[in-house]
Scaffold this motif. Sequence first.
Motif, PDB file in Angstrom:
ATOM      1  N   HIS A  10       0.867  -1.177   0.000  1.00 37.99           N
ATOM      2  CA  HIS A  10       0.000   0.000   0.000  1.00 37.99           C
ATOM      3  C   HIS A  10       0.902   1.224   0.000  1.00 37.99           C
ATOM      4  O   HIS A  10       1.896   1.277   0.716  1.00 37.99           O
ATOM      5  CB  HIS A  10      -0.891   0.038   1.239  1.00 37.99           C
ATOM      6  N   CYS A  11       0.592   2.188  -0.833  1.00 36.75           N
ATOM      7  CA  CYS A  11       1.265   3.483  -0.776  1.00 36.75           C
ATOM      8  C   CYS A  11       0.294   4.544  -1.277  1.00 36.75           C
ATOM      9  O   CYS A  11      -0.739   4.230  -1.868  1.00 36.75           O
ATOM     10  CB  CYS A  11       2.573   3.502  -1.568  1.00 36.75           C
ATOM     11  N   THR A  12       0.623   5.786  -0.980  1.00 39.76           N
ATOM     12  CA  THR A  12      -0.233   6.853  -1.483  1.00 39.76           C
ATOM     13  C   THR A  12       0.123   7.132  -2.934  1.00 39.76           C
ATOM     14  O   THR A  12       1.268   6.920  -3.365  1.00 39.76           O
ATOM     15  CB  THR A  12      -0.078   8.158  -0.662  1.00 39.76           C
ATOM     16  N   ARG A  13      -0.847   7.609  -3.668  1.00 44.42           N
ATOM     17  CA  ARG A  13      -0.606   7.975  -5.064  1.00 44.42           C
ATOM     18  C   ARG A  13       0.417   9.108  -5.149  1.00 44.42           C
ATOM     19  O   ARG A  13       1.248   9.151  -6.054  1.00 44.42           O
ATOM     20  CB  ARG A  13      -1.919   8.418  -5.730  1.00 44.42           C
ATOM     21  N   GLU A  14       0.366  10.019  -4.169  1.00 45.15           N
ATOM     22  CA  GLU A  14       1.306  11.145  -4.143  1.00 45.15           C
ATOM     23  C   GLU A  14       2.744  10.632  -4.018  1.00 45.15           C
ATOM     24  O   GLU A  14       3.640  11.049  -4.763  1.00 45.15           O
ATOM     25  CB  GLU A  14       0.959  12.065  -2.972  1.00 45.15           C
ATOM     26  N   TRP A  15       2.985   9.714  -3.075  1.00 50.17           N
ATOM     27  CA  TRP A  15       4.319   9.151  -2.885  1.00 50.17           C
ATOM     28  C   TRP A  15       4.773   8.426  -4.145  1.00 50.17           C
ATOM     29  O   TRP A  15       5.912   8.592  -4.604  1.00 50.17           O
ATOM     30  CB  TRP A  15       4.305   8.195  -1.692  1.00 50.17           C
ATOM     31  N   LEU A  16       3.889   7.613  -4.692  1.00 50.99           N
ATOM     32  CA  LEU A  16       4.215   6.838  -5.886  1.00 50.99           C
ATOM     33  C   LEU A  16       4.550   7.752  -7.055  1.00 50.99           C
ATOM     34  O   LEU A  16       5.556   7.549  -7.742  1.00 50.99           O
ATOM     35  CB  LEU A  16       3.042   5.911  -6.237  1.00 50.99           C
ATOM     36  N   ALA A  17       3.728   8.776  -7.283  1.00 51.31           N
ATOM     37  CA  ALA A  17       3.970   9.704  -8.392  1.00 51.31           C
ATOM     38  C   ALA A  17       5.286  10.444  -8.204  1.00 51.31           C
ATOM     39  O   ALA A  17       6.071  10.593  -9.152  1.00 51.31           O
ATOM     40  CB  ALA A  17       2.812  10.692  -8.519  1.00 51.31           C
ATOM     41  N   PHE A  18       5.545  10.908  -6.990  1.00 49.32           N
ATOM     42  CA  PHE A  18       6.781  11.646  -6.730  1.00 49.32           C
ATOM     43  C   PHE A  18       7.997  10.792  -7.065  1.00 49.32           C
ATOM     44  O   PHE A  18       8.892  11.211  -7.788  1.00 49.32           O
ATOM     45  CB  PHE A  18       6.836  12.114  -5.273  1.00 49.32           C
ATOM     46  N   HIS A  19       8.037   9.579  -6.514  1.00 44.95           N
ATOM     47  CA  HIS A  19       9.219   8.742  -6.693  1.00 44.95           C
ATOM     48  C   HIS A  19       9.321   8.154  -8.105  1.00 44.95           C
ATOM     49  O   HIS A  19      10.430   7.928  -8.584  1.00 44.95           O
ATOM     50  CB  HIS A  19       9.267   7.653  -5.633  1.00 44.95           C
ATOM     51  N   ALA A  20       8.208   7.932  -8.748  1.00 44.36           N
ATOM     52  CA  ALA A  20       8.252   7.387 -10.108  1.00 44.36           C
ATOM     53  C   ALA A  20       8.693   8.431 -11.126  1.00 44.36           C
ATOM     54  O   ALA A  20       9.250   8.085 -12.163  1.00 44.36           O
ATOM     55  CB  ALA A  20       6.883   6.832 -10.498  1.00 44.36           C
ATOM     56  N   HIS A  21       8.466   9.712 -10.820  1.00 44.86           N
ATOM     57  CA  HIS A  21       8.734  10.760 -11.807  1.00 44.86           C
ATOM     58  C   HIS A  21       9.764  11.786 -11.363  1.00 44.86           C
ATOM     59  O   HIS A  21       9.975  12.788 -12.041  1.00 44.86           O
ATOM     60  CB  HIS A  21       7.423  11.479 -12.156  1.00 44.86           C
ATOM     61  N   SER A  22      10.430  11.557 -10.238  1.00 46.39           N
ATOM     62  CA  SER A  22      11.369  12.556  -9.721  1.00 46.39           C
ATOM     63  C   SER A  22      12.683  12.584 -10.478  1.00 46.39           C
ATOM     64  O   SER A  22      13.438  13.540 -10.346  1.00 46.39           O
ATOM     65  CB  SER A  22      11.646  12.297  -8.236  1.00 46.39           C
ATOM     66  N   GLY A  23      12.961  11.566 -11.245  1.00 46.91           N
ATOM     67  CA  GLY A  23      14.232  11.517 -11.964  1.00 46.91           C
ATOM     68  C   GLY A  23      15.343  10.909 -11.128  1.00 46.91           C
ATOM     69  O   GLY A  23      16.384  10.550 -11.638  1.00 46.91           O
ATOM     70  N   GLY A  24      15.111  10.792  -9.825  1.00 49.30           N
ATOM     71  CA  GLY A  24      16.086  10.143  -8.953  1.00 49.30           C
ATOM     72  C   GLY A  24      15.897   8.643  -8.995  1.00 49.30           C
ATOM     73  O   GLY A  24      14.827   8.145  -9.324  1.00 49.30           O
ATOM     74  N   GLN A  25      16.941   7.933  -8.671  1.00 49.26           N
ATOM     75  CA  GLN A  25      16.876   6.477  -8.683  1.00 49.26           C
ATOM     76  C   GLN A  25      16.728   5.979  -7.251  1.00 49.26           C
ATOM     77  O   GLN A  25      17.612   6.177  -6.431  1.00 49.26           O
ATOM     78  CB  GLN A  25      18.146   5.914  -9.318  1.00 49.26           C
ATOM     79  N   LEU A  26      15.604   5.358  -6.942  1.00 55.06           N
ATOM     80  CA  LEU A  26      15.431   4.724  -5.638  1.00 55.06           C
ATOM     81  C   LEU A  26      16.186   3.404  -5.652  1.00 55.06           C
ATOM     82  O   LEU A  26      16.063   2.624  -6.582  1.00 55.06           O
ATOM     83  CB  LEU A  26      13.954   4.432  -5.370  1.00 55.06           C
TER      84      LEU A  26
END
Length: 107
Positions: A73-89
């Motif tokens: 489970h995650c928030t859409r906000e968290w998912l969108a931020f990390h998926a599109h931030s350009g940084g590599q998790l």
Amino acid sequence: MTDQPTPINRPLTDDERHLLADLTIWCIAEQTGVSDDEAARALDELHQKSPLQMEGDAVNVYVKTSNGHVIVHCTREWLAFHAHSGGQLTSEELRRVLRYDMPGDGT
């Protein structure tokens, strides 16, 4: 991120779906102590027998088994931020977050 996630009123993007799939693998690997490859194979076998589902709304997104057990489970906000931030998790960063949020870990 705030305590009140911002609604994301659009379908998941491919990048968000890929990150959600990676989160699912990492979550299973962390909880069971197996490698990411072993977790991915186990999830693939589970999906072949009983399809996993991605579902959610404008605020939350879940990966669930067909009987409704929540794997991720995650928030859409968290998912969108990390998926599109350009940084590599990295796996290590995600595992730190997963360990922090696991029930009974004392944090």
